[in-house]
Motif scaffolding. Sequence first.
Motif, PDB file in Angstrom:
ATOM      1  N   LEU A   1      -0.694  -4.597 -92.385  1.00 24.73           N
ATOM      2  CA  LEU A   1      -1.804  -4.449 -91.643  1.00 24.73           C
ATOM      3  C   LEU A   1      -1.621  -3.412 -90.402  1.00 24.73           C
ATOM      4  O   LEU A   1      -2.623  -2.834 -90.091  1.00 24.73           O
ATOM      5  N   LEU A   2      -0.369  -3.194 -89.884  1.00 25.81           N
ATOM      6  CA  LEU A   2      -0.106  -1.966 -89.266  1.00 25.81           C
ATOM      7  C   LEU A   2      -0.664  -0.670 -89.953  1.00 25.81           C
ATOM      8  O   LEU A   2      -1.317   0.290 -89.276  1.00 25.81           O
ATOM      9  N   ILE A   3      -0.222  -0.707 -91.146  1.00 26.09           N
ATOM     10  CA  ILE A   3      -0.894   0.725 -91.741  1.00 26.09           C
ATOM     11  C   ILE A   3      -2.496   0.847 -91.750  1.00 26.09           C
ATOM     12  O   ILE A   3      -2.940   1.900 -91.539  1.00 26.09           O
ATOM     13  N   CYS A   4      -3.043  -0.233 -92.189  1.00 29.16           N
ATOM     14  CA  CYS A   4      -4.378  -0.237 -91.808  1.00 29.16           C
ATOM     15  C   CYS A   4      -5.004   0.195 -90.586  1.00 29.16           C
ATOM     16  O   CYS A   4      -5.967   0.760 -90.284  1.00 29.16           O
ATOM     17  N   ILE A   5      -4.310  -0.487 -89.521  1.00 31.24           N
ATOM     18  CA  ILE A   5      -5.041  -0.367 -88.100  1.00 31.24           C
ATOM     19  C   ILE A   5      -4.487   1.169 -87.816  1.00 31.24           C
ATOM     20  O   ILE A   5      -5.390   1.732 -87.371  1.00 31.24           O
ATOM     21  N   VAL A   6      -3.392   1.679 -88.341  1.00 26.63           N
ATOM     22  CA  VAL A   6      -2.938   3.181 -88.037  1.00 26.63           C
ATOM     23  C   VAL A   6      -4.013   4.123 -88.438  1.00 26.63           C
ATOM     24  O   VAL A   6      -4.592   5.055 -88.154  1.00 26.63           O
ATOM     25  N   ALA A   7      -4.391   3.623 -90.000  1.00 27.35           N
ATOM     26  CA  ALA A   7      -5.347   4.514 -90.907  1.00 27.35           C
ATOM     27  C   ALA A   7      -6.696   4.468 -90.213  1.00 27.35           C
ATOM     28  O   ALA A   7      -7.182   5.580 -89.974  1.00 27.35           O
ATOM     29  N   ALA A   8      -7.061   3.469 -89.575  1.00 29.91           N
ATOM     30  CA  ALA A   8      -8.421   3.459 -89.096  1.00 29.91           C
ATOM     31  C   ALA A   8      -8.561   4.231 -87.473  1.00 29.91           C
ATOM     32  O   ALA A   8      -9.429   4.921 -87.184  1.00 29.91           O
ATOM     33  N   LEU A   9      -7.338   4.147 -86.903  1.00 30.84           N
ATOM     34  CA  LEU A   9      -7.252   4.703 -85.775  1.00 30.84           C
ATOM     35  C   LEU A   9      -7.186   6.387 -86.013  1.00 30.84           C
ATOM     36  O   LEU A   9      -7.790   7.185 -85.185  1.00 30.84           O
ATOM     37  N   ILE A  10      -6.567   6.883 -87.078  1.00 34.98           N
ATOM     38  CA  ILE A  10      -6.364   8.231 -87.448  1.00 34.98           C
ATOM     39  C   ILE A  10      -7.907   8.575 -87.430  1.00 34.98           C
ATOM     40  O   ILE A  10      -8.116   9.695 -87.232  1.00 34.98           O
ATOM     41  N   VAL A  11      -8.673   8.013 -88.401  1.00 32.53           N
ATOM     42  CA  VAL A  11      -9.967   8.301 -88.818  1.00 32.53           C
ATOM     43  C   VAL A  11     -11.028   8.229 -87.581  1.00 32.53           C
ATOM     44  O   VAL A  11     -11.818   9.242 -87.187  1.00 32.53           O
ATOM     45  N   TRP A  12     -10.519   7.195 -86.521  1.00 37.25           N
ATOM     46  CA  TRP A  12     -11.546   7.353 -85.197  1.00 37.25           C
ATOM     47  C   TRP A  12     -10.938   8.593 -84.415  1.00 37.25           C
ATOM     48  O   TRP A  12     -12.246   9.045 -83.649  1.00 37.25           O
ATOM     49  N   LEU A  13      -9.938   8.828 -84.156  1.00 34.65           N
ATOM     50  CA  LEU A  13      -9.395   9.749 -83.377  1.00 34.65           C
ATOM     51  C   LEU A  13      -9.774  11.289 -83.938  1.00 34.65           C
ATOM     52  O   LEU A  13      -9.771  12.394 -82.953  1.00 34.65           O
ATOM     53  N   MET A  14      -9.682  11.510 -84.955  1.00 31.58           N
ATOM     54  CA  MET A  14      -9.602  12.838 -85.709  1.00 31.58           C
ATOM     55  C   MET A  14     -11.295  12.899 -86.287  1.00 31.58           C
ATOM     56  O   MET A  14     -11.991  12.165 -86.595  1.00 31.58           O
ATOM     57  N   ASN A  15     -11.642  14.486 -86.444  1.00 33.85           N
ATOM     58  CA  ASN A  15     -12.553  14.741 -87.097  1.00 33.85           C
ATOM     59  C   ASN A  15     -12.715  14.490 -88.578  1.00 33.85           C
ATOM     60  O   ASN A  15     -12.135  14.497 -89.294  1.00 33.85           O
ATOM     61  N   ARG A  16     -14.082  13.486 -88.580  1.00 41.89           N
ATOM     62  CA  ARG A  16     -14.273  12.812 -90.107  1.00 41.89           C
ATOM     63  C   ARG A  16     -14.216  13.865 -91.144  1.00 41.89           C
ATOM     64  O   ARG A  16     -13.681  13.805 -92.267  1.00 41.89           O
ATOM     65  N   LYS A  17     -14.500  15.098 -90.930  1.00 41.72           N
ATOM     66  CA  LYS A  17     -14.718  16.179 -91.961  1.00 41.72           C
ATOM     67  C   LYS A  17     -13.235  16.437 -92.478  1.00 41.72           C
ATOM     68  O   LYS A  17     -13.255  16.952 -93.497  1.00 41.72           O
ATOM     69  N   ARG A  18     -12.271  16.309 -91.594  1.00 44.38           N
ATOM     70  CA  ARG A  18     -10.861  16.586 -92.000  1.00 44.38           C
ATOM     71  C   ARG A  18     -10.458  15.548 -93.595  1.00 44.38           C
ATOM     72  O   ARG A  18      -9.671  15.768 -94.079  1.00 44.38           O
ATOM     73  N   PHE A  19     -11.139  14.496 -93.474  1.00 47.06           N
ATOM     74  CA  PHE A  19     -10.875  13.335 -94.669  1.00 47.06           C
ATOM     75  C   PHE A  19     -12.058  13.478 -95.580  1.00 47.06           C
ATOM     76  O   PHE A  19     -11.771  12.670 -96.661  1.00 47.06           O
ATOM     77  N   SER A  20     -13.129  14.261 -95.303  1.00 45.73           N
ATOM     78  CA  SER A  20     -14.293  13.847 -96.177  1.00 45.73           C
ATOM     79  C   SER A  20     -14.050  15.033 -97.415  1.00 45.73           C
ATOM     80  O   SER A  20     -13.393  15.937 -97.309  1.00 45.73           O
ATOM     81  N   GLY A  21     -15.250  14.890 -98.353  1.00 45.45           N
ATOM     82  CA  GLY A  21     -15.305  15.909 -99.341  1.00 45.45           C
ATOM     83  C   GLY A  21     -14.389  15.596-100.430  1.00 45.45           C
ATOM     84  O   GLY A  21     -13.851  14.644-100.667  1.00 45.45           O
ATOM     85  N   ALA A  22     -13.619  16.920-100.839  1.00 44.48           N
ATOM     86  CA  ALA A  22     -12.772  17.159-102.002  1.00 44.48           C
ATOM     87  C   ALA A  22     -11.445  16.353-101.483  1.00 44.48           C
ATOM     88  O   ALA A  22     -10.907  15.676-102.221  1.00 44.48           O
ATOM     89  N   ALA A  23     -11.164  16.559-100.405  1.00 44.84           N
ATOM     90  CA  ALA A  23      -9.817  15.996 -99.972  1.00 44.84           C
ATOM     91  C   ALA A  23      -9.541  14.577-100.076  1.00 44.84           C
ATOM     92  O   ALA A  23      -8.578  13.925-100.537  1.00 44.84           O
ATOM     93  N   LEU A  24     -10.545  13.927 -99.741  1.00 41.69           N
ATOM     94  CA  LEU A  24     -10.633  12.427 -99.643  1.00 41.69           C
ATOM     95  C   LEU A  24     -10.834  12.120-101.096  1.00 41.69           C
ATOM     96  O   LEU A  24      -9.888  11.010-101.564  1.00 41.69           O
TER      97      LEU A  24
END
Length: 206
Positions: free
Chosen positions: A72-95
């Motif tokens: 659950l900590l992994i999931c929470i940290v993953a959500a926080l990373i997406v919340w705090l950073m620009n979504r474009k860093r994870f979108s598109g081809a990289a994701l």
Amino acid sequence: MPVTPQIPSLLVTLDYFGIAVFAISGALLAAEKRQTLVTFFFFAVATGVGGGTLRDLLIGAPVFWIHTNATLLICIVAALIVWLMNRKRFSGAALLWFDAAGLAAYATYGSAKALAYGVAPVPAFAMGVLTACLGGIIRDVLAGEPSILMRPELYVTAAALAAGLFVGLTLVGAPVWIAAGIAAVAAFLLRGAAIVRGWSLPAYHE
């Protein structure tokens, strides 16, 4: 009291990697829907543990995230990373590429855990596919998006390749780490080819 089978550490690493990747994908969908942080957490957890939870219930294993904090900590940290950073860093081809790697890892691990708990080879294959795909299906249903099952792209097929190769190689006596490596890499390459070349399965025609 039944003895809990020991899962090799390499496969546990694959499990954590798959959880993290799919948790990020769940949080990204919450970002696209412009949801609250609480919803980010919910989507990340549901996507990250959904497939593994049903797998464990079906094979008679303790549900993997109940007796440890890490999942659950992994999931929470993953959500926080997406919340705090620009979504474009994870979108598109990289994701897409990270998701491909997570799919391959999770399908391999799901089959390995099923075999470790004495599940027959064919159901163990099915458990690998279920582990890799159910979280994404839950994510899409919750968000009102078309399910991955309704798309022609090679996604479930890649999960099936990983699960099938791992089970098959294990049955012929291949060491676990070799079977896992071949299965995960083959599935990743197939999914990658689908991403790059747009490969898909033929649709039904009357």
